[in-house]
Design a protein around this motif. Sequence first.
Motif, mmCIF file in Angstrom:
data_model
loop_
_atom_site.group_PDB
_atom_site.id
_atom_site.type_symbol
_atom_site.label_atom_id
_atom_site.label_comp_id
_atom_site.label_asym_id
_atom_site.label_seq_id
_atom_site.Cartn_x
_atom_site.Cartn_y
_atom_site.Cartn_z
ATOM 1 N N ARG A 32 34.901 41.710 42.095
ATOM 2 C CA ARG A 32 35.729 40.546 41.746
ATOM 3 C C ARG A 32 35.102 39.769 40.605
ATOM 4 O O ARG A 32 35.782 39.368 39.656
ATOM 5 C CB ARG A 32 35.905 39.633 42.948
ATOM 6 C CG ARG A 32 36.741 38.403 42.550
ATOM 7 C CD ARG A 32 37.027 37.484 43.659
ATOM 8 N NE ARG A 32 37.869 38.136 44.622
ATOM 9 C CZ ARG A 32 37.910 37.802 45.895
ATOM 10 N NH1 ARG A 32 37.169 36.823 46.341
ATOM 11 N NH2 ARG A 32 38.701 38.417 46.721
ATOM 12 N N ALA A 33 33.782 39.563 40.658
ATOM 13 C CA ALA A 33 33.104 38.845 39.588
ATOM 14 C C ALA A 33 33.257 39.576 38.263
ATOM 15 O O ALA A 33 33.511 38.962 37.215
ATOM 16 C CB ALA A 33 31.625 38.659 39.931
ATOM 17 N N LEU A 34 33.138 40.886 38.294
ATOM 18 C CA LEU A 34 33.292 41.690 37.083
ATOM 19 C C LEU A 34 34.717 41.584 36.541
ATOM 20 O O LEU A 34 34.927 41.382 35.340
ATOM 21 C CB LEU A 34 32.923 43.150 37.370
ATOM 22 C CG LEU A 34 32.967 44.108 36.194
ATOM 23 C CD1 LEU A 34 31.961 43.695 35.130
ATOM 24 C CD2 LEU A 34 32.687 45.520 36.664
ATOM 25 N N GLU A 35 35.699 41.700 37.438
ATOM 26 C CA GLU A 35 37.098 41.626 36.999
ATOM 27 C C GLU A 35 37.419 40.262 36.383
ATOM 28 O O GLU A 35 38.043 40.177 35.325
ATOM 29 C CB GLU A 35 38.037 41.896 38.175
ATOM 30 C CG GLU A 35 38.041 43.330 38.622
ATOM 31 C CD GLU A 35 38.795 43.541 39.920
ATOM 32 O OE1 GLU A 35 39.082 42.552 40.640
ATOM 33 O OE2 GLU A 35 39.102 44.704 40.226
ATOM 34 N N LEU A 36 36.994 39.185 37.062
ATOM 35 C CA LEU A 36 37.264 37.848 36.533
ATOM 36 C C LEU A 36 36.509 37.594 35.241
ATOM 37 O O LEU A 36 37.034 36.957 34.319
ATOM 38 C CB LEU A 36 36.922 36.788 37.581
ATOM 39 C CG LEU A 36 37.846 36.764 38.800
ATOM 40 C CD1 LEU A 36 37.318 35.795 39.848
ATOM 41 C CD2 LEU A 36 39.258 36.408 38.407
ATOM 42 N N GLY A 37 35.287 38.131 35.154
ATOM 43 C CA GLY A 37 34.516 37.980 33.918
ATOM 44 C C GLY A 37 35.164 38.691 32.750
ATOM 45 O O GLY A 37 35.257 38.151 31.647
ATOM 46 N N ILE A 38 35.641 39.900 32.999
ATOM 47 C CA ILE A 38 36.322 40.650 31.933
ATOM 48 C C ILE A 38 37.602 39.935 31.525
ATOM 49 O O ILE A 38 37.907 39.804 30.337
ATOM 50 C CB ILE A 38 36.591 42.096 32.367
ATOM 51 C CG1 ILE A 38 35.274 42.873 32.461
ATOM 52 C CG2 ILE A 38 37.555 42.788 31.403
ATOM 53 C CD1 ILE A 38 35.399 44.244 33.096
ATOM 54 N N ALA A 39 38.355 39.444 32.525
ATOM 55 C CA ALA A 39 39.598 38.722 32.217
ATOM 56 C C ALA A 39 39.307 37.484 31.375
ATOM 57 O O ALA A 39 40.044 37.180 30.434
ATOM 58 C CB ALA A 39 40.315 38.333 33.510
ATOM 59 N N ALA A 40 38.210 36.785 31.694
ATOM 60 C CA ALA A 40 37.851 35.604 30.911
ATOM 61 C C ALA A 40 37.443 35.983 29.490
ATOM 62 O O ALA A 40 37.789 35.294 28.530
ATOM 63 C CB ALA A 40 36.720 34.850 31.596
ATOM 64 N N LEU A 41 36.720 37.088 29.350
ATOM 65 C CA LEU A 41 36.294 37.519 28.018
ATOM 66 C C LEU A 41 37.476 37.956 27.167
ATOM 67 O O LEU A 41 37.570 37.624 25.989
ATOM 68 C CB LEU A 41 35.305 38.679 28.128
ATOM 69 C CG LEU A 41 33.905 38.335 28.578
ATOM 70 C CD1 LEU A 41 33.100 39.609 28.779
ATOM 71 C CD2 LEU A 41 33.221 37.425 27.589
ATOM 72 N N VAL A 42 38.366 38.721 27.782
ATOM 73 C CA VAL A 42 39.501 39.261 27.038
ATOM 74 C C VAL A 42 40.500 38.158 26.729
ATOM 75 O O VAL A 42 41.072 38.123 25.654
ATOM 76 C CB VAL A 42 40.157 40.425 27.830
ATOM 77 C CG1 VAL A 42 41.433 40.877 27.178
ATOM 78 C CG2 VAL A 42 39.174 41.570 27.942
ATOM 79 N N GLY A 43 40.709 37.269 27.670
ATOM 80 C CA GLY A 43 41.575 36.115 27.439
ATOM 81 C C GLY A 43 42.979 36.468 27.018
ATOM 82 O O GLY A 43 43.565 35.801 26.179
ATOM 83 N N GLY A 44 43.552 37.524 27.572
ATOM 84 C CA GLY A 44 44.927 37.884 27.258
ATOM 85 C C GLY A 44 45.102 38.613 25.947
ATOM 86 O O GLY A 44 46.203 38.827 25.484
#
Length: 132
Positions: A32-44
Amino acid sequence: MMLTARVTDSQAAALKSYAADVGLPLYQATVRALELGIAALVGGRGAEPVKPDPAPAAGASAGEMEALREAVERLTVRAELTDRLTQRTLYAAGAAYAAALAGPGQADEHMAQIARDAERIFDRQLAKAREE
């Protein structure tokens, strides 16, 4: 693809604490931490590499930042609920499977009883997940 990463002692402690707080295995908390971190980095922006902004809040108003924080919080809550529901579903399915294997035979009434028991277990687990 399988990737391996090292984390600092403080990051490991934070992950362990988070996993214990939300009742997840360490592996799931790490995912979950990895997924949320990647989502934050990619930012849509898709899967392209993200260039760091020199001043991330320079063009964003306080209202925009608060709206972003609220959106991330809602996403986190939904992810936690989804994880809990998935765990509860797997629990009910496992109980039904074990009952089917341990049962006296494959009679229709026996299978119908297993289905009723599994549904009752799932309903109970769903209620628990909603309470948390």
